[in-house]
Design an enzyme around this catalytic site. Structure first.
Site, mmCIF file in Angstrom:
data_model
loop_
_atom_site.group_PDB
_atom_site.id
_atom_site.type_symbol
_atom_site.label_atom_id
_atom_site.label_comp_id
_atom_site.label_asym_id
_atom_site.label_seq_id
_atom_site.Cartn_x
_atom_site.Cartn_y
_atom_site.Cartn_z
ATOM 1 N N LYS A 146 0.829 -1.200 0.000
ATOM 2 C CA LYS A 146 0.000 0.000 0.000
ATOM 3 C C LYS A 146 0.876 1.268 0.000
ATOM 4 O O LYS A 146 2.098 1.203 0.119
ATOM 5 C CB LYS A 146 -0.933 -0.030 1.209
HETATM 6 C C1 LIG Z 1 -9.356 -4.214 -1.511
HETATM 7 C C2 LIG Z 1 -8.702 -4.764 -0.281
HETATM 8 N N1 LIG Z 1 -9.431 -4.937 0.827
HETATM 9 C C3 LIG Z 1 -8.879 -5.409 1.969
HETATM 10 C C4 LIG Z 1 -7.548 -5.749 2.032
HETATM 11 C C5 LIG Z 1 -6.978 -6.299 3.306
HETATM 12 O O1 LIG Z 1 -6.011 -5.447 3.844
HETATM 13 P P1 LIG Z 1 -5.075 -5.961 5.055
HETATM 14 O O2 LIG Z 1 -4.048 -6.856 4.462
HETATM 15 O O3 LIG Z 1 -4.494 -4.708 5.636
HETATM 16 O O4 LIG Z 1 -5.967 -6.657 6.012
HETATM 17 C C6 LIG Z 1 -6.750 -5.593 0.901
HETATM 18 C C7 LIG Z 1 -5.318 -5.970 0.937
HETATM 19 O O5 LIG Z 1 -4.676 -6.195 -0.036
HETATM 20 C C8 LIG Z 1 -7.346 -5.096 -0.292
HETATM 21 O O6 LIG Z 1 -6.618 -4.934 -1.399
#
Ligand SMILES: Cc1ncc(COP(=O)(O)O)c(C=O)c1O
Length: 388
Positions: A181
């Site tokens: 990110k």
């Molecule tokens: C669209 C989306 N939602 C949720 C997530 C989940 O994020 P995290 O890994 O911080 O839980 C991601 C992670 O890649 C994502 O791309």
């Protein structure tokens, strides 16, 4: 030349920051987390920013704060990371998938509206790859049907819908600080809200349902008494190491985002003459955060009939690039095609054709703030050479 899909950017300030909690002794949800929340709220324009352990747990907190539970349905686009749907299962509720628009990779608003039933309680619009969802119609649907909105802004840092930063347009919005990110704290997440009562509820839910944080208790009188616990919460507290890193990452966010946007504009220009590739489209008035630069591989218009052949050709091209040291990725996956969802809900690829097609013809190119123009030129040259 080896070029990864992304490269997190750390400097000496970041290195010094993660050592600070060792000196203060506050290693969990202490002053650095509080400062990170302040900086994040300031940048996004949200009244309240609540740190947690990931975007996934942030989305879960948002749904829990809306009271989503068994018997409820929550609508989620099928082309997204599996976590967007899993959080609905965490609540014992039913994720109802909907299809997407291949021009934006975001939710198809007509299909979203068609899937609302009397059991629908909330919507999870996903600002995929950093492109804001057109929130006007989503807000109208939510208002008309009395639905909550939890924005999945995992990729949404720097994304503005008609000038407003995403993540506090609906009731809640959750961000990710995973290394792919825009800024990273290793793992980590942040939930936004503009409502003071919901802010208090989020803070309690992330900390076992406690009425007061440890920091507030220790700074007040009678610290020897434990807090009250009147709701069922979770342990989704961010560490102060992550909070400290979040602060120094936020100090660089303006140039990170400016460089991402500059590189995206360069890709747009360098790829403009490739007729077999559709580059990201940004509606007037919106700002793309460019967490990823995701194209559609389309030597011909993709359909369910030709998608398997296009999938093979795209993969062969990506394989040739990988062999030359340049990483690419499929954009994300079609949730309805994953074993858990396909089997549990009896879903077939053709149930959400555009999400299925997006999984098979999307192509993310390397993009990160420290990428040089020469590296980017190399990616484009290799992409053109690898198309056969
Ligand atoms: C669209 C989306 N939602 C949720 C997530 C989940 O994020 P995290 O890994 O911080 O839980 C991601 C992670 O890649 C994502 O791309």
């Amino acid at each position: 030349m080896r070029i990864p899909i992304t490269r997190p950017c750390f400097d000496d300030e970041d290195r010094a920051a993660i050592a600070k909690p060792l000196d203060t002794g506050w290693v969990v949800q202490g002053p650095n987390v509080a400062e990170f929340e302040r900086l994040f709220g300031q940048y996004t324009g949200a009244d309240h920013a609540v740190a947690c352990t990931s975007c996934t747990t942030g989305l879960h907190l948002g749904l829990a704060a809306l009271g989503i539970g068994p018997g409820d349905e929550v609508i989620v686009p099928s082309f997204t990371w599996v976590a967007s749907a899993n959080v609905v299962l965490y609540c014992g509720a039913t994720p109802v998938l909907c299809d997407i628009d291949l021009d934006t990779f975001n939710v198809d608003l007509e299909d979203l509206a068609a899937r609302i039933t009397p059991r629908t309680k909330a919507l999870i619009p996903v600002h995929l790859f950093g492109l804001p969802v057109d929130m006007g119609p989503v807000l109208q649907l939510a208002e008309r049907h009395g639905l909550g909105i939890v924005e999945d802004a995992a990729c949404g840092l720097g994304a503005r819908w008609q000038g407003t930063h995403v993540g506090h347009i609906g009731d809640f919005g959750a961000f990710s600080f995973h290394p792919r990110k825009a800024i990273t704290t290793g793992e980590g997440g942040m939930v936004l809200t503009n409502d003071p009562e919901r802010n208090a509820l989020l803070r309690s839910l992330r900390d076992h349902g406690s009425s007061k944080s440890d920091l507030a208790r220790h700074e007040g009188t009678a610290a020897f008494l434990l807090s009250e616990f009147n709701v069922m919460g979770f342990n989704y507290r961010m560490t102060d190491f992550q909070g400290a890193l979040g602060c120094t990452q936020m100090a660089k966010v303006e140039w990170f985002q400016a460089r991402r946007a500059e590189l995206a504009r360069r890709y747009d220009a360098l790829l403009a003459d490739i007729e077999w590739l559709q580059t990201p489209r940004v509606p007037d008035g919106d700002t793309h955060g460019y967490q990823s630069y995701v194209c559609v591989f389309r030597p011909e218009a993709p359909t369910m009939a030709n998608v398997d052949a296009l999938f093979e050709r795209r993969n062969a091209m990506m394989m040739r690039m990988e062999a030359q040291g340049v990483s690419t990725r499929q954009g994300t996956h079609a949730v309805h095609g994953l074993g858990l969802y396909a089997e549990r809900f009896g879903l077939r690829p053709e149930d959400y054709p555009r999400a299925w097609i997006a999984e098979r013809v999307s192509l993310a190119l390397p993009l990160f703030p420290t990428m040089t123009d020469a590296e980017q030129d190399h990616v484009v040259a290799l992409l053109k050479a690898s198309y056969a």
